[in-house]
Scaffold this motif. Sequence first.
Motif, PDB file in Angstrom:
ATOM      1  N   LEU A   1       0.804  -1.213   0.000  1.00  0.00           N
ATOM      2  CA  LEU A   1       0.000   0.000   0.000  1.00  0.00           C
ATOM      3  C   LEU A   1       0.840   1.268   0.000  1.00  0.00           C
ATOM      4  O   LEU A   1       0.310   2.358   0.110  1.00  0.00           O
ATOM      5  CB  LEU A   1      -0.930   0.015   1.227  1.00  0.00           C
ATOM      6  CG  LEU A   1      -1.955  -1.114   1.286  1.00  0.00           C
ATOM      7  CD1 LEU A   1      -2.803  -0.988   2.548  1.00  0.00           C
ATOM      8  CD2 LEU A   1      -2.848  -1.106   0.058  1.00  0.00           C
ATOM      9  N   GLY A   2       2.149   1.125  -0.123  1.00  0.00           N
ATOM     10  CA  GLY A   2       3.015   2.295  -0.118  1.00  0.00           C
ATOM     11  C   GLY A   2       3.410   2.699   1.291  1.00  0.00           C
ATOM     12  O   GLY A   2       2.978   2.120   2.285  1.00  0.00           O
TER      13      GLY A   2
ATOM     14  N   ARG B   1       3.713   5.203   4.620  1.00  0.00           N
ATOM     15  CA  ARG B   1       2.745   6.031   5.340  1.00  0.00           C
ATOM     16  C   ARG B   1       2.892   7.505   5.000  1.00  0.00           C
ATOM     17  O   ARG B   1       1.908   8.253   4.977  1.00  0.00           O
ATOM     18  CB  ARG B   1       2.906   5.831   6.852  1.00  0.00           C
ATOM     19  CG  ARG B   1       2.513   4.439   7.318  1.00  0.00           C
ATOM     20  CD  ARG B   1       2.535   4.335   8.840  1.00  0.00           C
ATOM     21  NE  ARG B   1       2.140   3.008   9.277  1.00  0.00           N
ATOM     22  CZ  ARG B   1       0.894   2.612   9.445  1.00  0.00           C
ATOM     23  NH1 ARG B   1      -0.091   3.466   9.195  1.00  0.00           N
ATOM     24  NH2 ARG B   1       0.617   1.388   9.842  1.00  0.00           N
TER      25      ARG B   1
ATOM     26  N   ARG C   1      -2.365   5.590  -0.697  1.00  0.00           N
ATOM     27  CA  ARG C   1      -2.327   4.217  -0.194  1.00  0.00           C
ATOM     28  C   ARG C   1      -3.693   3.547  -0.404  1.00  0.00           C
ATOM     29  O   ARG C   1      -3.784   2.355  -0.724  1.00  0.00           O
ATOM     30  CB  ARG C   1      -1.953   4.196   1.278  1.00  0.00           C
ATOM     31  CG  ARG C   1      -0.556   4.751   1.536  1.00  0.00           C
ATOM     32  CD  ARG C   1      -0.203   4.787   3.008  1.00  0.00           C
ATOM     33  NE  ARG C   1       0.038   3.456   3.502  1.00  0.00           N
ATOM     34  CZ  ARG C   1      -0.603   2.896   4.522  1.00  0.00           C
ATOM     35  NH1 ARG C   1      -1.555   3.562   5.143  1.00  0.00           N
ATOM     36  NH2 ARG C   1      -0.302   1.686   4.919  1.00  0.00           N
TER      37      ARG C   1
ATOM     38  N   SER D   1      -3.924   2.501  -4.021  1.00  0.00           N
ATOM     39  CA  SER D   1      -3.142   1.297  -4.282  1.00  0.00           C
ATOM     40  C   SER D   1      -3.914   0.042  -3.907  1.00  0.00           C
ATOM     41  O   SER D   1      -3.865  -0.970  -4.600  1.00  0.00           O
ATOM     42  CB  SER D   1      -1.821   1.342  -3.497  1.00  0.00           C
ATOM     43  OG  SER D   1      -1.023   2.426  -3.921  1.00  0.00           O
TER      44      SER D   1
END
Length: 396
Positions: A99-100, A102, A109, A112
């Motif tokens: 999700l990438g 933070r 995110r 994603s």
Amino acid sequence: MTMSPSVPAPDELPPARFALDRWTWREIAHLLVNLPMAIVGFVHAILVIAVGVGLAVTVIGLPVLVVGLRGARRLGRLERGRARSLLGVRIEEPSPLTLGRREEGFFPRLWSGLKDPVGWRSLLYAFIRLPWGVLTFTVTLVSLFVLWPVLPFIARRLTAVDRAMVRGLLSRSDELERRIAELESDRGVVVDTAAADLRRIERDLHDGAQARLVALAMGLGLAKEKLTGDPEAAARMVEEAHGEVKVALQELRDLARGIHPAVLTDRGLDAALSAIASRCTVPVTVSVDLPGRPAEAIEGIAYFTVSELLQNVSKHSGARSASVEVWRTADRLMLQVRDDGSGGARIDGGTGMAGLAERLGAVDGLFVLDSPVGGPTTVTAELPWRDRARAAGRVS
């Protein structure tokens, strides 16, 4: 190693027979479990679609949809495991969902997670399985009591559809998934390499030129104090400071050459490789046959690859001669470094070969080492060719 006839290779099943052998019983078990698994998957799919899409107009709906897609991924993993153990289907696991970071923010995110193709295919698989699960459960259960003599053939036909569904919807998208996994790994290598280079430059500046400049400043300060009282001592101190300046300048030149040599920028690979070959302790012949100059990044990687390899030749090979060849083939830049030394080099031998292989892999390159004991050693490297003008246009 040979396989026993009773143990088929992955995805190769024995032909169906009238006898209920162990493969038939596995297929029957799979078909009977289809219904409960289909019910669980269908309920999950309906809840995800109803709640996630229904609340998509609010902030709550999209995160619910992401959570549902992750749950569909888990159900897909269970189905792949069931197909492996009962049907002998060998399917590689898809790449994990990322999700990438933070710091990238909530909405990137979230996006994603929403565009996860594996999750959506798993959700589609769960949604369409209910009618098939009801059909296979009913047919298999009835056949156990009524059509058991031909049940092996029925089970084989039904599980063939199951195998096709699992391969079609739950398998990884080979090329795309492989490239995603490679790029994720390569990004980490690039970040680690850049951080290591920055630490090396900082250390060289701190321990070398910076320390000399500090000593130079102190020496000039003392010379200034002695200038009126003891001019001869002041003159000697200024002369020593002048020598320190020359040494500091040489260290800065060496450091700049290590970052990106001026000869490479001004004259290209041929002149730059000839320069490092002249500093090698072993006689080196250099042959560069290129139609033009590649992009700066590719040219720099090629230069430092050859530089590292020639350092290894000087330090470890015991060779009497070496050669460097550079040429272009289609859309690849080819490098080959040979020496007639003792051989026995390995990627994990502690001579920097592993780092070179990682750096080349990070730009979609290849690194091949051929070094039998007793020699000779041949290192072949490939880099993608990108024209300098086109690469400069993209940057500008």
